[in-house]
Scaffold this motif. Structure first.
Motif, short mmCIF file in Angstrom:
data_model
loop_
_atom_site.label_atom_id
_atom_site.label_comp_id
_atom_site.label_asym_id
_atom_site.label_seq_id
_atom_site.Cartn_x
_atom_site.Cartn_y
_atom_site.Cartn_z
N TRP A 113 -9.04 4.03 -2.45
CA TRP A 113 -7.74 3.65 -2.98
C TRP A 113 -7.87 3.22 -4.43
O TRP A 113 -8.96 2.91 -4.90
CB TRP A 113 -7.10 2.54 -2.15
N CYS B 48 -1.73 -1.06 -4.03
CA CYS B 48 -2.75 -0.03 -3.89
C CYS B 48 -2.09 1.34 -3.69
O CYS B 48 -1.08 1.46 -3.00
CB CYS B 48 -3.66 -0.30 -2.69
N ASP C 40 0.87 -1.17 0.00
CA ASP C 40 0.00 0.00 0.00
C ASP C 40 0.90 1.21 0.00
O ASP C 40 1.75 1.36 0.89
CB ASP C 40 -0.89 0.04 1.24
N GLU D 272 -0.17 -6.92 -7.82
CA GLU D 272 -1.08 -5.89 -7.38
C GLU D 272 -0.49 -5.04 -6.27
O GLU D 272 0.28 -5.52 -5.44
CB GLU D 272 -2.40 -6.50 -6.87
N VAL E 94 -6.44 0.40 -7.09
CA VAL E 94 -5.73 -0.86 -7.21
C VAL E 94 -5.00 -0.86 -8.55
O VAL E 94 -5.59 -0.54 -9.59
CB VAL E 94 -6.67 -2.08 -7.11
N VAL F 6 -14.49 2.86 -2.95
CA VAL F 6 -13.25 2.80 -2.17
C VAL F 6 -12.41 4.06 -2.40
O VAL F 6 -12.55 4.74 -3.41
CB VAL F 6 -12.42 1.53 -2.50
N SER G 178 -9.07 -4.09 -11.65
CA SER G 178 -10.20 -4.33 -10.78
C SER G 178 -10.07 -5.71 -10.16
O SER G 178 -9.85 -6.69 -10.88
CB SER G 178 -11.52 -4.25 -11.56
N GLN H 191 -13.10 -4.30 -6.14
CA GLN H 191 -13.08 -3.33 -5.04
C GLN H 191 -14.27 -2.37 -5.06
O GLN H 191 -14.57 -1.77 -4.05
CB GLN H 191 -11.76 -2.55 -5.01
#
Length: 144
Positions: free
Chosen positions: A104, A116, A73, A114, A106, A102, A95, A98
């Motif tokens: 954040w 964020c 993150d 992945e 992704v 949200v 995607s 999420q």
């Protein structure tokens, strides 16, 4: 107990691909490199040097097939600007279900890992963590 996280390991069929991306994305330095392993560390002398875990990119024979069980993150000062910069470096928005509500974004690095990009902290959140921008005096040393 005297234990700390030394590194976060990232498997890849070609460690150079994600290492090149993350080196540019984070502004970190490459401190070790052989054919099957690359290590990135924070800039020498930076506040994160010796504190943040290294990123270790390790060669494996298999391709990534499913969603990561562990991801990074990132907390920028400007989320939209950072997402745009990371896209220019080769990341893509993805995607994972999420939803639109949200706070954040992704993304995936060029190797499909992945991560964020979080929203910037609000001023009250910064204050609660003792991270008020522009305030450099130690508590109790303020003039006036």
């Amino acid at each position: 107990m005297n234990l700390r996280i030394q590194s976060v390991s990232v498997d890849s069929t070609d460690p150079k691909v994600p290492a090149d991306f993350w080196e540019k994305a984070l502004g970190w330095r490459r401190t070790y490199e052989v054919e099957d392993e690359i290590v990135l560390e924070p800039p020498a002398g930076s506040p994160a040097d010796g504190v943040s875990p290294d990123l270790l990119f390790v060669k494996v024979p298999e391709q990534k097939e499913i969603k990561n069980r562990l991801h990074l993150d990132l907390r920028p000062d400007d989320q939209a600007e950072e997402v745009q910069r990371l896209e220019a470096l080769g990341a893509s928005r993805i995607s994972i279900g999420q939803g639109p509500e949200v706070t954040w974004v992704v993304m995936a690095d060029p190797d499909g890992n992945e991560f964020c990009v979080l929203r910037a902290l609000r001023s009250e959140e910064l204050e609660a963590q003792g991270l008020v921008p522009g305030f450099s005096e130690a508590p109790g040393n303020a003039a006036g």
